[in-house]
Design an enzyme around this catalytic site. Structure first.
Site, short mmCIF file in Angstrom:
data_model
loop_
_atom_site.label_atom_id
_atom_site.label_comp_id
_atom_site.label_asym_id
_atom_site.label_seq_id
_atom_site.Cartn_x
_atom_site.Cartn_y
_atom_site.Cartn_z
N GLY A 33 34.59 36.88 41.21
CA GLY A 33 35.79 37.51 40.68
C GLY A 33 35.62 39.01 40.55
O GLY A 33 34.69 39.57 41.11
N ASN A 34 36.54 39.63 39.86
CA ASN A 34 36.44 41.08 39.65
C ASN A 34 37.00 41.44 38.28
O ASN A 34 37.49 40.58 37.56
CB ASN A 34 37.13 41.84 40.78
CG ASN A 34 38.61 41.49 40.87
OD1 ASN A 34 39.38 41.77 39.97
ND2 ASN A 34 38.99 40.84 41.96
N ASN A 35 36.93 42.73 37.96
CA ASN A 35 37.26 43.18 36.61
C ASN A 35 38.74 43.40 36.35
O ASN A 35 39.10 43.91 35.30
CB ASN A 35 36.54 44.50 36.34
CG ASN A 35 35.16 44.27 35.80
OD1 ASN A 35 34.92 43.26 35.13
ND2 ASN A 35 34.25 45.18 36.08
#
Ligand code: CTP
Ligand code: CA
Length: 224
Positions: A33-35
C-alpha cells in the site's frame, strides 16, 4: 464545513472522483500500500456534491458522507478500481483521478498467510505492473474532462507536463510530495495546475477542502 456553496452551479454534471491508496494483497493478511489518506479525493467529491453535481466516489477509504448526491463505491485493489471506473465513465462529464494507485501488485497472491522460515533471511515478492487506469480510461474519452494528479519529489512541472501528454488528459494537478505539509496524509496541499497551451499556475498552500472548492470553481467558470 462543506455547506459553503448555496447555488447548485454543478447541477446536472456527472462527476467521478477516485480516492485513496489501493491495497494489493500479498496474502490474506498483508498488502502493498501507500501513505495516501484519501483526503484530497474525498474533499473533491464532497465539494462537487455540495455544488449540486451527481458524484460517484470510487474509493479505498470510507468517509462519513452526508450528501444525497454522493454515491460511494468501496474498492480495494487497482483492478477493482479500474472495473468500477469502466462502468461509470461513459455517462460521466468529469473524472478526477485523485487515487494513489499502486503501480505494482504481487504477481501471485498466497492463499494462506506466508510463514517465515527459521533458515531463511532473504525473501522476494515478485511484482506485476498494474494497468495505468487513468491512461487506459482516457483512451475512451468522448467529451469528458479528465483530470489526473502528479505526485513528484523533484522536477515537478516537467514531470507533470509529461504525464499530461503521455496519459492524454486535460489537466494535471501537480503536487510536490517531498515537503511535510504538501501531499500525503496531511490536511494541506500545494497544487500547480498544468494544462495544454497554458502556463502552469501555482496555488498557495491551502487546506485540501479549500483546494477542492477552488478546483470546482475553476471548472465551473472555465471548463463546464
Ligand atoms: N494512475 C493510474 N493508474 C496507475 C498509476 C497512476 O490511474 N497505475 C494515475 C494516478 O491516479 C494519478 C496519475 O495517474 O492521477 C499520476 O500518478 P503518478 O503516480 O504521479 O504517476 P505515474 O504515471 O504512476 O508515474 P510515476 O509513479 O512513475 O511517477
Ligand atoms: Ca505511480
Amino acid at each position: 464545513i462543506f455547506k459553503t456553496f448555496t447555488k447548485p452551479v454543478l447541477a446536472g454534471a456527472n462527476v467521478i472522483v477516485t480516492a485513496g491508496g489501493t491495497k494489493e494483497a500479498i496474502d490474506p493478511v498483508r498488502f502493498i500500500g501507500n501513505n495516501s489518506s484519501g483526503k484530497m479525493g474525498i474533499a473533491l467529491a464532497n465539494v462537487a456534491a455540495d455544488m449540486g453535481a451527481h458524484v460517484t466516489l470510487i474509493t479505498t477509504v470510507h468517509d462519513q458522507l452526508s450528501s444525497p448526491n454522493l454515491n460511494e463505491i468501496k474498492v480495494s485493489t487497482a483492478l477493482e478500481m479500474q472495473k468500477e471506473l469502466q462502468k461509470h465513465f461513459e455517462s460521466s462529464n468529469v473524472l478526477v483521478m485523485a487515487a494513489a494507485v499502486s503501480d505494482f501488485r504481487p504477481a501471485h497472491k498466497a492463499d494462506q498467510k506466508i510463514k517465515k522460515d527459521d533458515d531463511q533471511d532473504l525473501y522476494t515478492i515478485e511484482l506485476q505492473k498494474n494497468p495505468d487506469i487513468l491512461k487506459e480510461i482516457a483512451k475512451d474519452k468522448n467529451n469528458q474532462f479528465v483530470v489526473g494528479f502528479a505526485a513528484e519529489t523533484e522536477n515537478l512541472i516537467p514531470y507533470a507536463k509529461k504525464k499530461l501528454y503521455s496519459k492524454n488528459v486535460d489537466m494535471i494537478l501537480a503536487n510536490d510530495v517531498s515537503k511535510a505539509n504538501t501531499g500525503f496524509n496531511v490536511d494541506t496541499n500545494q497544487i500547480t495546475l498544468i494544462q495544454r497551451d497554458k502556463e502552469p499556475v501555482t496555488w498557495p498552500l491551502m487546506s485540501k477542502n479549500d483546494i477542492a472548492a477552488k478546483f470546482w470553481e475553476y471548472y465551473e467558470k472555465n471548463i463546464k
